[in-house]
Design a protein around this motif. Structure first.
Motif, mmCIF file in Angstrom:
data_model
loop_
_atom_site.group_PDB
_atom_site.id
_atom_site.type_symbol
_atom_site.label_atom_id
_atom_site.label_comp_id
_atom_site.label_asym_id
_atom_site.label_seq_id
_atom_site.Cartn_x
_atom_site.Cartn_y
_atom_site.Cartn_z
ATOM 1 N N TRP A 50 25.638 57.642 68.701
ATOM 2 C CA TRP A 50 27.496 57.382 68.178
ATOM 3 C C TRP A 50 27.019 57.313 66.725
ATOM 4 O O TRP A 50 28.229 56.928 65.661
ATOM 5 C CB TRP A 50 27.504 55.735 68.804
ATOM 6 C CG TRP A 50 29.127 55.786 67.561
ATOM 7 C CD1 TRP A 50 30.015 55.244 67.542
ATOM 8 C CD2 TRP A 50 29.929 56.423 69.198
ATOM 9 N NE1 TRP A 50 31.467 55.021 67.482
ATOM 10 C CE2 TRP A 50 31.783 55.929 68.598
ATOM 11 C CE3 TRP A 50 29.730 57.432 69.864
ATOM 12 C CZ2 TRP A 50 32.530 56.776 68.905
ATOM 13 C CZ3 TRP A 50 30.746 57.703 70.526
ATOM 14 C CH2 TRP A 50 32.407 58.081 69.433
ATOM 15 N N LEU A 51 25.759 56.001 66.116
ATOM 16 C CA LEU A 51 25.648 55.826 64.679
ATOM 17 C C LEU A 51 25.457 56.960 63.779
ATOM 18 O O LEU A 51 25.958 57.249 62.955
ATOM 19 C CB LEU A 51 24.380 54.605 64.583
ATOM 20 C CG LEU A 51 23.365 54.522 63.158
ATOM 21 C CD1 LEU A 51 24.312 53.054 63.210
ATOM 22 C CD2 LEU A 51 22.000 54.133 63.305
ATOM 23 N N GLY A 58 22.815 53.225 57.818
ATOM 24 C CA GLY A 58 22.133 52.125 59.082
ATOM 25 C C GLY A 58 20.937 53.529 59.372
ATOM 26 O O GLY A 58 20.036 53.198 59.455
ATOM 27 N N ILE A 98 28.731 58.954 63.591
ATOM 28 C CA ILE A 98 29.864 57.951 62.246
ATOM 29 C C ILE A 98 29.695 58.891 60.996
ATOM 30 O O ILE A 98 30.170 59.197 60.342
ATOM 31 C CB ILE A 98 30.239 56.885 62.940
ATOM 32 C CG1 ILE A 98 30.720 56.533 64.010
ATOM 33 C CG2 ILE A 98 31.298 56.314 61.976
ATOM 34 C CD1 ILE A 98 32.507 56.894 64.686
ATOM 35 N N TYR A 120 39.535 57.999 61.439
ATOM 36 C CA TYR A 120 41.182 56.885 61.746
ATOM 37 C C TYR A 120 41.464 58.344 63.052
ATOM 38 O O TYR A 120 41.952 57.349 64.207
ATOM 39 C CB TYR A 120 42.144 56.882 61.190
ATOM 40 C CG TYR A 120 41.239 56.042 60.219
ATOM 41 C CD1 TYR A 120 40.879 54.462 60.343
ATOM 42 C CD2 TYR A 120 40.754 56.013 58.999
ATOM 43 C CE1 TYR A 120 40.210 53.340 60.368
ATOM 44 C CE2 TYR A 120 40.051 55.222 58.833
ATOM 45 C CZ TYR A 120 40.196 53.168 58.497
ATOM 46 O OH TYR A 120 39.327 52.638 57.999
ATOM 47 N N GLY A 132 37.773 58.393 65.621
ATOM 48 C CA GLY A 132 36.901 57.656 65.766
ATOM 49 C C GLY A 132 36.402 57.658 67.162
ATOM 50 O O GLY A 132 34.682 57.157 67.154
ATOM 51 N N THR A 133 37.207 58.014 68.347
ATOM 52 C CA THR A 133 36.145 57.361 69.077
ATOM 53 C C THR A 133 35.952 58.983 70.036
ATOM 54 O O THR A 133 35.755 58.428 71.557
ATOM 55 C CB THR A 133 37.076 56.688 70.252
ATOM 56 O OG1 THR A 133 38.487 56.834 70.330
ATOM 57 C CG2 THR A 133 37.386 55.300 69.095
ATOM 58 N N TRP A 149 33.335 52.828 57.100
ATOM 59 C CA TRP A 149 32.461 53.454 57.879
ATOM 60 C C TRP A 149 31.296 54.506 58.002
ATOM 61 O O TRP A 149 30.025 54.239 58.634
ATOM 62 C CB TRP A 149 32.895 53.648 59.605
ATOM 63 C CG TRP A 149 34.545 52.520 59.768
ATOM 64 C CD1 TRP A 149 35.653 53.347 59.552
ATOM 65 C CD2 TRP A 149 34.357 51.302 59.968
ATOM 66 N NE1 TRP A 149 36.535 51.524 59.866
ATOM 67 C CE2 TRP A 149 35.988 50.788 60.195
ATOM 68 C CE3 TRP A 149 32.979 50.577 60.540
ATOM 69 C CZ2 TRP A 149 35.593 49.210 61.057
ATOM 70 C CZ3 TRP A 149 33.512 49.303 61.267
ATOM 71 C CH2 TRP A 149 34.848 48.841 61.234
ATOM 72 N N PHE A 196 22.206 56.664 73.536
ATOM 73 C CA PHE A 196 23.879 56.344 73.019
ATOM 74 C C PHE A 196 24.387 56.162 72.224
ATOM 75 O O PHE A 196 24.703 56.720 70.970
ATOM 76 C CB PHE A 196 25.067 56.188 73.800
ATOM 77 C CG PHE A 196 26.056 55.801 73.621
ATOM 78 C CD1 PHE A 196 26.716 57.157 74.045
ATOM 79 C CD2 PHE A 196 27.245 55.292 73.561
ATOM 80 C CE1 PHE A 196 28.042 57.102 73.717
ATOM 81 C CE2 PHE A 196 28.168 55.447 72.942
ATOM 82 C CZ PHE A 196 29.123 56.479 73.571
ATOM 83 N N PRO A 197 23.611 54.140 71.668
ATOM 84 C CA PRO A 197 23.905 54.026 70.737
ATOM 85 C C PRO A 197 23.844 54.583 69.144
ATOM 86 O O PRO A 197 24.145 54.413 68.070
ATOM 87 C CB PRO A 197 23.128 51.795 71.000
ATOM 88 C CG PRO A 197 23.722 52.459 72.519
ATOM 89 C CD PRO A 197 22.963 53.652 72.798
ATOM 90 N N LEU A 198 22.587 55.037 69.298
ATOM 91 C CA LEU A 198 22.022 55.843 68.247
ATOM 92 C C LEU A 198 22.879 56.594 67.350
ATOM 93 O O LEU A 198 23.040 57.123 67.010
ATOM 94 C CB LEU A 198 20.410 55.677 67.947
ATOM 95 C CG LEU A 198 19.345 54.484 68.135
ATOM 96 C CD1 LEU A 198 18.233 55.043 68.651
ATOM 97 C CD2 LEU A 198 20.096 53.399 67.312
ATOM 98 N N MET A 200 28.107 53.254 56.042
ATOM 99 C CA MET A 200 28.006 52.000 56.173
ATOM 100 C C MET A 200 27.020 52.301 57.347
ATOM 101 O O MET A 200 25.501 52.013 57.416
ATOM 102 C CB MET A 200 28.597 50.800 57.522
ATOM 103 C CG MET A 200 29.506 50.735 55.748
ATOM 104 S SD MET A 200 30.274 49.156 57.059
ATOM 105 C CE MET A 200 31.713 49.438 58.023
ATOM 106 N N MET A 201 27.159 53.689 58.696
ATOM 107 C CA MET A 201 26.131 54.220 59.021
ATOM 108 C C MET A 201 25.901 55.155 58.411
ATOM 109 O O MET A 201 24.395 54.962 58.942
ATOM 110 C CB MET A 201 27.225 54.874 60.354
ATOM 111 C CG MET A 201 27.858 53.684 60.757
ATOM 112 S SD MET A 201 28.786 54.410 62.044
ATOM 113 C CE MET A 201 29.803 52.575 62.892
ATOM 114 N N VAL A 232 28.207 45.400 53.789
ATOM 115 C CA VAL A 232 28.660 45.248 55.128
ATOM 116 C C VAL A 232 30.466 44.544 55.005
ATOM 117 O O VAL A 232 31.127 44.890 55.347
ATOM 118 C CB VAL A 232 28.229 45.328 56.354
ATOM 119 C CG1 VAL A 232 29.749 44.674 57.260
ATOM 120 C CG2 VAL A 232 27.443 46.693 57.012
ATOM 121 N N LEU A 285 33.723 61.990 71.280
ATOM 122 C CA LEU A 285 32.725 61.938 71.727
ATOM 123 C C LEU A 285 31.911 62.767 70.823
ATOM 124 O O LEU A 285 30.386 62.314 70.996
ATOM 125 C CB LEU A 285 32.266 61.972 73.157
ATOM 126 C CG LEU A 285 32.213 61.009 74.384
ATOM 127 C CD1 LEU A 285 31.507 61.544 75.568
ATOM 128 C CD2 LEU A 285 31.302 59.602 73.935
#
Lengths: 280, 312
Positions: A32-33, A251, A36, A45, A48-49, A244, A28-30, A247-248, A237, A51
């Motif tokens: 999300w990276l 990443g 975004i 904005y 952003g959250t 965002w 999941f974290p990957l 940055m991602m 960062v 799924l």
């Protein structure tokens, strides 16, 4: 084992449920990276959250690759990590071979010292290293990072190489030596070809370790030209904390080499993590 | 047998044969080891000695006039430094919180992966993947996940009633430590799973078959066979991991920098911020010596416990 007993459907469902939880937790974290990184700026904005992104774009990657210094940081990091991996593997192969094939006075003490270097707080030497590197004029140079990383990784890589050499029967090189090879020839013609997978795995482990090192790089490097990827990303960062998407995207770029090497060393994970026993 | 007889050095034959014998068995290993020894000595051991000597000096790069030997002054400051004692408490919380969750989840994953299931060849690398993610990226990713603007976690936690409203727990002194711990658990579960899986696979299958025939339940098999076999591996892995995590400052430095109000400052991140931000090398080395001291005590206690257990 459970194979012999007929498992109840409830247990099977529980097992697959637990597996699904672990896979989701790991990925999941990957996800999300990546999500975004692909979301267009104007949507971040408003959704952003959510799924799943309402629209996807490669704009962030384009900016990161062509309108920022990340490609240069990436090159620096690849250079440092590859050189470190090659030097460490070479040196550790020698040391691992000595540990695997010879009994000599002081061996136990040497092994103990190498184990201890894996356990004392490395940050303890960050100040002395900074002073020494500054004194010999190597601040902001990738050479200093390569030397430091090589030394840090040698103990772990030595134990890993030793475990690979231990897996090759001694008889093979003794037979070659009896047939008239010198030890060095036996090494080159018999042992090295058999150890190639081990050399590759060690290379991969050291590469991933060097690729993710941050704190010593922060301390020793502050010029933009020689920043490694972690230092560059962290600087970005702290400077542009609301970009965002970019940055991602950066990443995701940092993830690429690690994932490539992970696929490559996956088979050796057990050996790598248990022989060093202490390597993150 | 004849081959071995030929290979053994012949008694009574001296001179050149003895020279090669000496060369082969005494000098040769040191030749192979010398680059490793030189590098470790110069880059790790010499700086370690210098670092310990720094703790008895005043070395502040921002105040170059203020340099010199100060005896135990740094240690006196350390004892009175409330930030230091707070970092020590936080180190315990951080280390045992992380190791506890990593171990529990890692053991569960190892037990699952030790069974047969559909799609194992694909699932195994996927669940191990977080291990390969560079630590700075794990830290950033989790910091972003906890950010209410772009991360889902605050909203989920608020929906579950854990948080009153979706805010960033990394800014809340009471909860901030859970952020780096979550990232550390995510990053560290594969390590425990991989090492424990290796230990599980070394347990002889006949033991389970015999227990099965004797009518043992699954739980009995787990407590009477699996756990006793795993115990040595668990002990060594947990001990080494505890030391490693206590030294591990990257996640905290990137995610919170030790804040808010030092609520996530652990000893190793305190060492780094003192050296990196304040450039106060003398005091940073003093904290480092203290951390080393606590780690040595921890290791000594564990070794004593182990000796006691082995004797019984």
């Amino acid at each position: 084992m459970a194979v012999l007993r007929k498992p109840s459907p409830l247990r099977v469902a529980g097992k697959y449920g637990a597996l699904a939880f672990y896979v989701a937790f790991a990925l999941f974290p990957l996800y999300w990276l990546l999500k975004i990184a692909l979301t267009p700026d104007q949507l971040i904005y408003s959704e952003g959250t959510k799924l799943w992104p309402g629209a996807a774009t490669l704009e962030n990657f384009r900016i990161v690759l062509f309108q920022s210094d990340f490609l240069a940081y990436f090159r620096n990091s690849v250079f440092v990590s590859l050189t470190t991996a090659a030097a460490t593997t070479l040196i550790a192969a020698g040391a691992g071979y000595a540990f695997s094939r010879f009994h000599f006075r002081g061996k136990r003490a040497l092994v103990a010292v190498m184990l201890v270097t894996q356990m004392f707080p490395l940050l303890m030497i960050i100040a002395p290293i900074y002073k020494i590197v500054a004194a010999i004029g190597l601040l902001n140079s990738l050479t200093s990072l390569i030397i430091v990383y090589t030394a840090f990784n040698i103990p772990f890589a030595t134990f890993l190489m030793q475990s690979f050499f231990d897996g090759i029967p001694k008889d093979l090189e003794e037979a070659a030596m009896m047939d008239g090879c010198t030890r060095f020839q036996a090494l080159r013609k018999v042992i090295v070809p058999l150890t190639l997978p081990g050399l590759g795995a060690t290379l991969g482990f050291v590469f991933t370790a060097a690729w993710s090192e941050l704190l010593f790089a922060l301390m020793l490097i502050n010029s933009n030209d020689t920043m490694t990827f972690p230092v560059g990303l962290l600087t970005f960062v702290s400077k542009f904390s609301v970009d965002w998407g970019q940055m991602m995207a950066a990443g995701v770029l940092a993830l690429v080499p690690s994932c490539l090497f992970f696929v490559f060393i996956q088979r050796y994970l057990v050996q790598g993590l248990t022989s060093g026993a202490v390597k993150g | 047998m004849t081959l071995r007889a030929q290979h053994a050095p012949l008694p009574g034959k001296k001179g050149r044969a003895e020279g090669t014998f000496y060369w082969r068995y005494v000098m040769e290993p040191w030749l192979y080891l010398s680059p490793a020894i030189i590098l470790i000595g110069l880059v790790m051991l010499v700086p370690l000695a210098i670092g310990i000597s720094y703790s008895f000096q005043s070395i502040e790069l921002l105040r170059p006039m203020n340099t010199g030997w100060v005896g135990f002054e740094n240690y006196g400051d350390l004892v009175e430094d409330r930030k230091f004692w707070k970092s020590l408490r936080n180190t315990l919380w951080w280390t045992f919180g992380s190791v506890g969750f990593q171990f529990a989840l890692g053991l569960g994953l190892a037990l699952l992966l030790n069974t047969q299931f559909y799609g194992k060849r694909l699932i195994q690398p996927l669940v191990f993947l977080p291990w390969a993610v560079p630590t700075f990226l794990s830290a950033l990713t989790w910091a972003w996940l906890f950010n209410p603007v772009i991360g889902p976690l605050p909203h989920w936690l608020a929906a579950l009633g854990v948080l009153s409203e979706p805010y960033n727990i990394l800014g809340d002194p009471d909860l901030a430590m859970w952020g780096p711990i979550a990232a550390n658990v995510w990053y560290g579960v594969p390590f425990f799973a991989i090492t424990l899986l290796a230990a599980l696979q070394s347990i002889p299958g006949e033991l389970y078959e015999a227990a099965e025939i004797d009518g043992a339940t699954g739980w009995q098999c787990f407590t009477k066979i699996t756990l006793p076999f795993l115990a040595p591996m668990i002990a060594i892995t947990v001990m080494l991991r505890t030391i490693w995590i206590a030294n591990f400052a990257d996640l905290i430095f990137v995610m919170t920098g030790g804040g808010p109000a030092n609520s996530t400052q652990i000893l190793s991140s305190y060492i780094f911020t003192t050296a990196f931000r304040k450039l106060d090398f003398g005091y940073a080395s003093t904290i480092a010596v203290a951390l080393l001291f606590f780690l040595l005590i921890f290791a000594a206690i564990l070794l004593a416990i182990r000796r006691k257990l082995v004797r019984i």
